[in-house]
Structure formats: structure tokens, C-alpha cells
Design a protein around this motif. Structure first.
Motif, PDB file in Angstrom:
ATOM      1  N   LEU A   1       7.955 -17.449  -5.798  1.00  0.00           N
ATOM      2  CA  LEU A   1       7.682 -16.403  -6.782  1.00  0.00           C
ATOM      3  C   LEU A   1       6.398 -16.615  -7.587  1.00  0.00           C
ATOM      4  CD1 LEU A   1       8.854 -13.743  -7.676  1.00  0.00           C
ATOM      5  CD2 LEU A   1      10.338 -14.964  -9.285  1.00  0.00           C
TER       6      LEU A   1
ATOM      7  N   GLN B   1       5.368 -10.178  -6.046  1.00  0.00           N
ATOM      8  CA  GLN B   1       6.332 -10.648  -7.041  1.00  0.00           C
ATOM      9  C   GLN B   1       7.339  -9.548  -7.384  1.00  0.00           C
ATOM     10  OE1 GLN B   1       3.684 -11.957 -10.170  1.00  0.00           O
ATOM     11  NE2 GLN B   1       3.827 -14.103  -9.546  1.00  0.00           N
TER      12      GLN B   1
ATOM     13  N   MET C   1       9.279 -15.049 -15.158  1.00  0.00           N
ATOM     14  CA  MET C   1       8.315 -13.992 -14.847  1.00  0.00           C
ATOM     15  C   MET C   1       8.122 -13.014 -16.009  1.00  0.00           C
ATOM     16  SD  MET C   1       7.480 -15.162 -12.033  1.00  0.00           S
ATOM     17  CE  MET C   1       6.185 -13.963 -11.797  1.00  0.00           C
TER      18      MET C   1
ATOM     19  N   SER D   1       4.596 -12.740 -17.385  1.00  0.00           N
ATOM     20  CA  SER D   1       3.518 -12.219 -16.551  1.00  0.00           C
ATOM     21  C   SER D   1       2.629 -11.263 -17.336  1.00  0.00           C
ATOM     22  CB  SER D   1       4.096 -11.498 -15.338  1.00  0.00           C
ATOM     23  OG  SER D   1       3.080 -10.823 -14.619  1.00  0.00           O
TER      24      SER D   1
ATOM     25  N   VAL E   1       5.521  -6.422 -13.205  1.00  0.00           N
ATOM     26  CA  VAL E   1       6.305  -7.633 -12.939  1.00  0.00           C
ATOM     27  C   VAL E   1       7.339  -7.828 -14.040  1.00  0.00           C
ATOM     28  CG1 VAL E   1       6.215 -10.135 -12.660  1.00  0.00           C
ATOM     29  CG2 VAL E   1       4.412  -8.706 -11.656  1.00  0.00           C
TER      30      VAL E   1
END
Length: 814
Positions: free
Chosen positions: A269, A277, A299, A302, A307
Motif C-alpha cells: 500500500l 492505493q 493512509m 495521504s 486516498v
């Protein structure tokens, strides 16, 4: 692409066949005797209609034998039934059926040939491969595409080799159809446990075909064919540069059941592009493996909004109570997509004690976050959190308080009444008390019908001497019908404190308790405050009109008569008139007629007259007719005059009716010749009533029996009398829904056992009218849907005639 069109065409043909001839899995299985099969064969070789031959084909597909193959084969060249014939041969296990189809391929052309090729494919007839491979190069793309599709369904080494050899030489449209067929061959190899042969085809397609969908499908096949190595192949695809391989990997990442794939995806990932992603996070969400939670939470940092949104949505499935703080924070985001995703996941979380996590987080966060927590509790329908929401409703932050109260309004139930009353009593801030009162009233609306409800907390609170608190409590109390609350109201109306008396009067105007109707009328009569009087009158009208109050029609009319007598302002009278219009009682009509003399309310009064008269037409014809006649001629507004004329026309169809008559098990057309009492000669022994006319003013002479028949398959009789100034030949112009018999002076002049909708002038019947009064009797059959009669009497030359009068009373007034 042309190949796709051809393929879809063939699919459509098969679909149509299924629709026309019955879907096999739902059809009954036929067991044909030899003589029965021969009967079907005879039909195929006869001059019978195409529909009958198609039906015979359907039956033969289900249970036909080799005996029927020659007859079916003879029809393959007949465009009307070719599809049905090959459909039968397709499903017939007899090998002779395949032979017949192969011969047809050699002897037919165009669409018929393509159809026969298609049927061989559905039979998966391996002996047809050598016949079909040369057709891949046919100049007709329809034939070439059909051959490719059939070979793909048949599969096997010889079919795959033949498809592969012509792949590069084929036209673009046919090439893609051949590629699809090769994918089918490879997929069958893989399903049969031969991954080497499957991969050989997949790799060949990757080298020789540029089409994206073919390359993606080939990559999907290679991953599936990898078996235990699928996680490794999937990882290599995601890390590689082939976009079609990446698309294939993402398509399978969420579906493959190998537990190790979650680890592969979470490990990759952080190393992937934002686009990948998003896809991988979606796959992890689909896999619903809670072990991916921490990787997905990671994540959320991000820089790419897409995402973060994907991660937030995935946490609704993968997260537990530990992710509540991050979701709450994200729900405050100014980015609408981020906020929407966070809110969705807060509502969806199911792992861990999510409610406890939400509630314990309330004191730790700012008002904006508190609002989001309240929103989440509401979306989750968490009634267990009401106690905490009541505490939160006392917040100094207006936004938090309002959100909590809105949630309470949606979630609280009868068990929370005491706490809600206490909250209302405790609230002193003028700006907050209205919000609290509104929330408590919303809950009261839901729980007030509970006859076992304990209203003690509310009754006790109503005893307070604080006018500022008692007023809102009385407003809440108005929503309950309970003896103890009635007593509290009556006491408040006599309280020494004028503020409490006024608050009680205003609250009484909102009561839902029919037992307080006398008190409400007394208030309207006795108050000197014009505004409270108007409120009381409005409250009376609302209570009388509320079906839950249980007042009968006569009682409603009586009460509204009393209320109207108290009304002095035009708006008050209009409110009463609006309610009177819904009460089918002679008093309603009388009051509305009297009010129509007052210029300020004439329009509303005339509308009320129209509605009341219409409602009374069935039970008090003369009274309704008189009122409608007056409206039709004198109403101030053209719309009222027109509507009155329409209602009068419907009332005055010129016919009487009796029925409906039914016989169990018989349909309308079978009832046509059944003799019921009206046909037996003595019409006076039958109970007749006025037949409703059509409300359409343009439909002269029409009777609408839709409200008379009360269902399907029955008979209704109509009778009237017709005055003619002389003996004369006439034509009866008739429209009926459905069948019609017409007698004139006892003689049957017309009969049509039809099933149809009514159209004026559908039938014409010659007849004679004698000078004076003539008896007409009509019998109308009702099949389904509408029912009625349209009858006009015209001259024998088709021209209108004068002096003819239709009157069911038969001249009794002449």
C-alpha cells in the motif's frame, strides 16, 4: 464494434426465444407419448400458423426424440419459425439434432446460417469444429463472428488452434470476437485443471491483441491460473508497469480467498501510486479482513483527497471503536467528500463498543466534533445513548445543544419521558427553552397514543407555579389525551396567575384530546382576547377534523355548526367552511349555503357547498340536486359552475341500474346469456337505483358503472324510458364496456358479447320508437377494468332528431 453487435444480436435472439417459448427452468417437463410427438410433427408439416408451429417446437425441445428431427430440420430455412426450430434442436440430446444443424450450416446463408452456427455452439458440438473453423474467414462478418462465438463455447485444442491461426488475418471487428472466443477456450482449460494450456492462450493474446478489455481478461486468467502462486503473481502485477495487469490484479484482489493476500496488499500500500492505493484500499474493504485496519488508518495522512476518502470509507468495514476519534475529526473536514465518507463510516462501524467510544469521546472534543458524534448516534439509531444526549442538551454551546435535541427528538421513547420533563423544567434560558420544548413535543407526538403511558412526571411538573416553565409544559401536555392532564389544564385555566391562565388557554388550542372539546368551545365563547378566540376556533376545527378524535359524521357537523356560530373574522369562517366541506351532512350544506351570502367568504362557501353536495348526492339526491343547480347557475367562479354541472351530469345519467349479478366460476362472456331477474319480465320486483353518469360534460348519454360493479366478471342492468313525439324508425348509437344487450319495449334489438373498452358509436342498432313513452332495458357485462354504456338515439338517416326525451321516471310528472 460489429462483432459485439452480432454477438448481442444472437443473445437477443436467444432471449426472445426464451420469452416466446417459455424459460426451461420454470417450465413443466413434458413427457410425450409417441402419438403425442407425432401430433406435434404433423403440426410442423401442416399449414398451421407460425405461432402454432413455434409452440410445437417449444414442446419438442422439452421432450422430443430423434423422430422429430427431420421435421424440425425442414423449418430451419423458414424465416418465420427457423429460430424456434433451431431452439428445439439446440436442447435435444439426440445426436441427430447436431447432424441436422451441421447440414443446415452448409445449406443456409445469412442470418439463418449464423443462427444454426450459434446453436451448434450452444450444443458444444465438438464434431462441428472442422466445419466451423473455415467459416472464420467468411467474407460475411456475421457468419465469421458467429463461428468464432460457437468455437469459443465448444472449446478444446482443435477449436483454440483454429481460432489462433486466423487471429492476425481477421478484420478488426471479427478479430475481437475471435479474441473473446480464445478467452473462453483458455478459461475452460483453467476450469478443467490445465493451467499450462490456459496460460499459453493468455500469453498469446497478450502478445497479439492490443484491446484493453482482452488484455485485462487475459491477466485475470493468468492470476487465477497461478493457483498457490496467485498472491505472488498479483503482487508482481501491481508493482509492474502494465496497466491492464494492474487492473486485473485490482479486480481480483478483493475476491480471492487466499488469506495471505491481505498481507500482500497492506505491505504494498505505501509503495503504490495514489490511483492504485485507492484501488487496493477498495479491495481491502471488500475483503473485510480486520487485519488491514492499521494499514488503512495510516493512509489517512495521504496528501491525496481521493486516498483519504477511500481509507475513510474502508474503515466503516475494517475499523472498530478505536477509530472513532479519527473518523469524528474527519467528519469536521471542509472537504465535502472527506466529510461524507467519515460520516458514512461512523454510521456503519460495527466492531467493538462503538456507542461507548462515541459517548466517552464527547467531553474530550470541541462543539463541532460533538455535533458530529450526535449526528452519528442518530444515524445509528442508538436509543441507548439518549441519557447521554439529554446531558449534552444542556451544553452552553448552541450548536451542540441543538444537535443533541434533534437527536433526542428522533431517538427518545416513552421510557425517557421523566428525564425529558426534568430537562424542560431545568431549562431556564429563553433561547434554549423553545428548542427543548420542540424536542420534547416531537417525542410526545410519538408516544402519546400509548394507553399504558405513565404521565405522572408530566402531571407533577404541571403543578409548578413558575409561569415560564408551566407554559412549555402545558404545550407538551396538549399532545396527550389523559384524565389527569385534563384536570391539570382545567386547573391552569382558573389559576390566580394571569400568565398561567393565558399559557393554558394558548396550549388548550393545540389539544389532541377530544374530551377537551367542550373546554375549547367554552374558551372560544368566553375569551375577550380576539387572538386567543381565533386560536380556539382553529383548534376546534383541527380537533373535529382529526380522525383519531373519533367523532362521527353527525357529531362533527353539530360541533362545526357551533364553531361557525362563534366565528366572526373571515379567516375563522374560512377555516370552518374548509372543514365543513369534508362532512357529508345536510347541516354542512345548509351552513355553507348561508355563508355564501357573505361577500368575504362567498368563494370558500361555494366550494364547500360543491363538496358537501357532491358527498350527499348518494344519500340525499334532492337536497344535493337543488344545491348543485344553484351553484351551476349562480356561483361566482366559473370553475365552481363547471364542476357543479359535471356533478349534476353524473348524477343525472337518465338511467336507473341494478346489480351487479354474478355466478361463481363464470366469466363475463359466459354470463352474457344467463337470465337474471331483470330479464324475467317484472322489472318492478327489482330494486333500482340511480346510475351514475360520466362526469365528462362532452360524453352525452354515457353511464359510468365503475363504482357499481365492485369487481370483475359480472352483469349490471340499466333501464330508462324514452319519449318520442311520434312513431319513428331510429338508430341506437351504442358504445359499451364490455358486452351489451338492448331491449326496446321488450324486443331485443341488439346483442354484442364483446370484451372491449368503451368508445361512443362502436355499435349501431336499428329500432322503432312508438309515439309516447318507450321502455329501454340494457344488459352490460363487466370483464375487467372499466364498465359503462354510451347510448345516443339518432334518426334512421343518421341525423339528430328532436323531441326525444330520456327520463327514468317515465313521464310520471307529465
Amino acid at each position: 464494434m460489429q462483432s459485439c453487435v452480432v454477438h448481442i444480436d444472437l443473445m437477443k435472439q436467444t432471449l426472445v426465444a426464451c420469452l416466446v417459448f417459455g424459460v426451461l427452468q420454470f417450465g413443466s417437463v413434458w413427457t410425450l407419448r409417441a402419438d403425442a410427438e407425432q401430433d406435434l410433427i404433423t403440426i410442423l408439416r401442416s399449414n398451421r400458423s407460425a405461432v402454432e408451429k413455434c409452440e410445437a417446437c417449444r414442446k419438442l425441445r422439452l421432450a422430443g426424440t430423434a423422430r422429430s428431427v427431420p421435421a424440425l430440420a425442414e423449418l430451419l430455412g423458414d424465416t418465420r419459425v427457423s429460430q424456434a426450430a433451431r431452439y428445439a434442436l439446440e436442447g435435444m440430446p439426440a445426436p441427430e439434432a447436431a447432424v441436422a444443424l451441421r447440414r443446415a450450416v452448409s445449406g443456409l446463408s445469412g442470418a439463418l446460417k449464423a443462427g444454426a452456427i450459434d446453436s451448434l455452439g450452444w450444443r458444444r458440438d465438438s464434431e462441428s469444429v472442422r466445419l466451423l473453423v473455415p467459416l472464420l474467414g467468411d467474407s460475411d462478418p456475421t457468419i465469421a463472428s458467429a463461428a468464432a462465438g460457437a468455437l469459443g463455447r465448444i472449446g478444446g485444442k482443435e477449436a483454440a488452434q483454429g481460432l489462433s491461426e486466423v487471429l492476425d488475418r481477421a478484420t478488426p471487428a471479427v478479430k475481437y470476437r475471435i479474441a473473446d472466443a480464445l478467452l473462453q477456450c483458455a478459461d475452460r482449460y483453467r476450469a478443467e485443471g490445465n493451467p499450462e494450456a490456459a496460460n499459453a492462450i493468455y500469453n498469446m493474446l497478450m502478445r497479439r491483441v492490443e484491446s484493453g478489455h482482452v488484455r485485462v481478461a487475459a491477466n485475470v486468467g493468468m492470476i487465477l491460473a497461478a493457483g498457490d502462486r496467485a498472491p505472488t503473481v498479483l503482487r508482481e502485477a501491481l508493482l509492474g508497469r502494465d496497466e491492464t495487469a494492474q487492473m486485473a490484479a485490482l479486480r481480483l484482489a478483493g475476491e480471492l480467498r487466499d488469506a495471505s493476500i491481505t498481507g500482500v496488499l497492506t505491505d504494498l500500500l505505501p509503495r503504490l501510486s495514489p490511483e492504485l492505493q485507492v484501488g487496493v484500499i477498495g479491495a481491502l474493504r471488500q475483503r473485510a479482513d480486520l487485519g488491514a485496519r492499521d494499514a488503512v488508518v495510516g493512509m489517512l495522512g495521504s496528501a491525496e483527497s481521493s486516498v483519504r476518502v477511500a481509507a475513510l470509507l474502508a474503515l466503516g468495514v475494517l475499523g472498530d471503536s478505536s477509530v472513532v476519534p479519527v473518523l469524528v475529526e474527519a467528519a469536521k473536514s471542509p472537504d465535502e467528500a472527506v466529510q461524507r465518507a467519515a460520516r458514512e463510516s461512523l454510521a456503519a462501524l460495527r466492531h467493538g463498543d462503538v456507542v461507548a467510544a462515541l459517548v466517552t469521546h464527547i467531553p474530550k472534543c470541541d462543539p463541532a466534533a460533538q455535533v458530529e458524534i450526535v449526528r452519528a448516534l442518530t444515524a445509528r439509531n442508538e436509543r441507548s445513548a439518549v441519557k447521554d444526549l439529554i446531558t449534552l442538551a444542556q451544553s452552553d454551546a448552541a450548536s451542540t445543544r441543538k444537535a443533541a435535541l434533534q437527536a433526542i427528538a428522533n431517538l427518545a421513547d416513552a421510557s425517557h419521558l421523566a428525564a425529558l420533563v426534568e430537562l424542560l423544567v431545568r431549562t431556564k434560558d429563553a433561547s434554549a427553552i423553545q428548542d427543548v420544548q420542540g424536542a420534547v413535543e416531537s417525542v410526545a407526538e410519538r408516544i402519546s397514543a400509548d394507553r399504558n403511558l405513565d404521565v405522572t412526571p408530566l402531571v407533577k411538573a404541571l403543578g409548578t407555579s413558575d409561569a415560564g416553565t408551566r407554559g412549555p409544559l402545558l404545550q407538551v401536555g396538549a399532545l396527550f389525551a389523559h384524565e389527569r392532564i385534563r384536570e391539570a389544564f382545567r386547573a391552569a385555566l382558573k389559576d390566580q396567575d394571569e400568565r398561567i391562565r393565558v399559557a393554558a388557554a394558548r396550549a388548550l388550542c393545540s389539544t389532541r384530546d377530544p374530551e377537551l372539546m367542550p373546554d375549547l368551545l367554552d374558551l372560544a365563547r368566553g375569551t375577550k382576547d380576539a387572538d386567543i378566540k381565533s386560536m380556539a376556533i382553529t383548534g376546534c376545527v383541527r380537533l373535529v377534523s382529526d380522525e383519531r378524535a373519533g367523532f362521527g359524521v353527525a357529531k362533527r357537523a353539530e360541533l362545526l355548526e357551533q364553531v361557525f356560530a362563534l366565528a366572526s373574522r373571515p379567516q375563522e369562517k374560512k377555516a370552518v367552511l374548509s372543514a365543513l366541506a369534508e362532512v357529508a351532512d345536510p347541516r354542512s350544506l345548509r351552513i355553507a349555503e348561508e355563508a355564501a351570502r357573505e361577500p368575504d367568504v362567498r368563494r370558500e362557501a361555494e366550494v364547500a357547498c360543491l363538496q358537501a353536495a357532491t358527498a350527499l348526492a348518494g344519500s340525499n339526491f334532492e337536497l344535493a340536486e337543488r344545491a348543485l343547480d344553484k351553484l351551476a347557475g349562480e356561483a361566482a367562479e366559473a370553475a365552481v359552475r363547471t364542476n357543479a354541472q359535471s356533478v349534476l351530469k353524473r348524477m343525472k345519467s337518465g338511467w336507473l341500474c341494478t346489480g351487479p349479478y354474478r355466478v361463481a366460476g363464470k366469466q363475463a362472456q359466459e354470463l352474457f346469456d344467463v337470465v337474471f331477474p331483470p330479464e324475467e319480465g317484472n322489472l318492478d320486483r327489482v330494486e333500482w337505483r340511480r346510475a351514475p353518469g360520466s362526469p365528462d360534460l362532452s360524453r352525452e348519454g354515457e353511464v359510468d358503472l365503475g363504482s357499481v360493479v365492485g369487481g370483475d366478471h359480472c352483469v349490471v342492468y340499466l333501464k330508462t324510458r324514452v319519449y318520442s313525439p311520434k312513431d319513428q324508425d331510429v338508430i341506437f348509437s351504442i358504445g359499451s364496456d364490455d358486452g351489451i344487450k338492448l331491449w326496446v319495449n321488450g324486443e331485443l334489438v341488439h346483442a354484442n358479447n364483446a370484451v372491449r373498452g368503451l368508445v361512443p358509436g362502436q355499435d349501431r342498432a336499428k329500432g322503432k320508437l312508438r309515439a309516447g313513452w318507450n321502455d329501454l332495458l340494457a344488459k352490460i357485462t363487466q370483464h375487467t377494468l372499466g364498465c359503462g354504456l354510451n347510448l345516443r338515439i339518432i334518426g334512421a338517416d343518421g341525423a339528430p332528431i328532436s323531441g326525444v326525451v330520456i327520463d327514468p321516471a317515465g313521464g310520471s310528472q307529465r
